[in-house]
Structure formats: C-alpha cells, structure tokens
Design a protein around this motif. Structure first.
Motif, PDB file in Angstrom:
ATOM      1  N   SER A  55     101.202  -7.143  87.635  1.00  0.00           N
ATOM      2  CA  SER A  55     100.106  -7.333  88.353  1.00  0.00           C
ATOM      3  C   SER A  55      99.309  -6.155  88.590  1.00  0.00           C
ATOM      4  O   SER A  55      97.982  -6.033  88.558  1.00  0.00           O
ATOM      5  N   LYS A  59      95.326  -5.324  87.222  1.00  0.00           N
ATOM      6  CA  LYS A  59      94.420  -5.007  87.959  1.00  0.00           C
ATOM      7  C   LYS A  59      93.792  -3.645  87.629  1.00  0.00           C
ATOM      8  O   LYS A  59      92.529  -3.383  87.603  1.00  0.00           O
ATOM      9  N   HIS A  83      96.158 -14.822  89.219  1.00  0.00           N
ATOM     10  CA  HIS A  83      95.317 -13.492  88.903  1.00  0.00           C
ATOM     11  C   HIS A  83      95.634 -12.910  87.654  1.00  0.00           C
ATOM     12  O   HIS A  83      94.791 -11.981  86.982  1.00  0.00           O
TER      13      HIS A  83
END
Length: 108
Positions: A55, A59, A83
């Motif tokens: 993650s 990002k 996400h």
C-alpha cells in the motif's frame, strides 16, 4: 525475484513469500518514476505487513503520477484493500496502465 524493464514499465516477478527479502532485492524508490506491474505469486501470504508495504509503495507511485498494478491470478476482491489496483492477468495490468496514463494526460 526477477524484474525487467520494458519501455516505462517495470515487471516485478516475486518468487518468494518473505516481504523483507522483497525489499532487499528490489528498490522501489529507484523506480518511482516508472510504472510497475508486480506479480503476486500463489505462495504469497497476504499478511498485514505485506499489504501495508505494498500500500505504501502504491501510494508513493500515485504521488509521482505513476501506476502500480498488482497481478494475482487467484484474485479475490474481498482479500485486497480497495485502494490497491489488483487484476488477474498481465494484459489487464497493461490495459489498466494505458487507461491511467490517458486519464493523467487528460488531467483527471
């Protein structure tokens, strides 16, 4: 682990489950201005640590206007955070990167 560069895409094939070994073998920061397709092996344990690290990398790539796509042949949407971009095949990963690049070019 193996990786190859084609155009502006780095293909990362992980052949071991230890996330610490992954971070030693591949420097994601040095590829922050390239799109990455990361192949998640069937042996990969989707631990909290693995998902947290992936993650963070995802990002950072988004902040650099680059794509980070995970390929998992045993893709099950409920196992992955929303996400993260996860697809079941390499072709879908390439299509996803093409679509995201078009969106960035258009200012979306």
């Amino acid at each position: 682990m193996s990786f190859e560069l084609q155009h502006n895409i780095v293909f990362v094939h992980q052949n071991q489950s230890a996330i610490s070994k992954l971070l030693q073998d591949f420097d994601f920061e040095s590829h922050s201005h390239q799109n990455i397709i990361f192949f998640v092996g069937d042996h990969q344990d989707l631990s909290v640590e693995f998902l947290h690290i992936i993650s963070d990398v995802s990002k950072k790539h988004q902040q650099h206007n680059q794509s980070f796509v995970l390929v998992c042949s045993a893709f099950s949407p409920e196992e992955w955070p929303e996400h993260l971009v996860v697809v079941p095949t390499e072709q879908e990963a390439l299509d996803t990167i093409d679509m995201e690049e078009m969106q960035r070019d258009l200012g979306f």
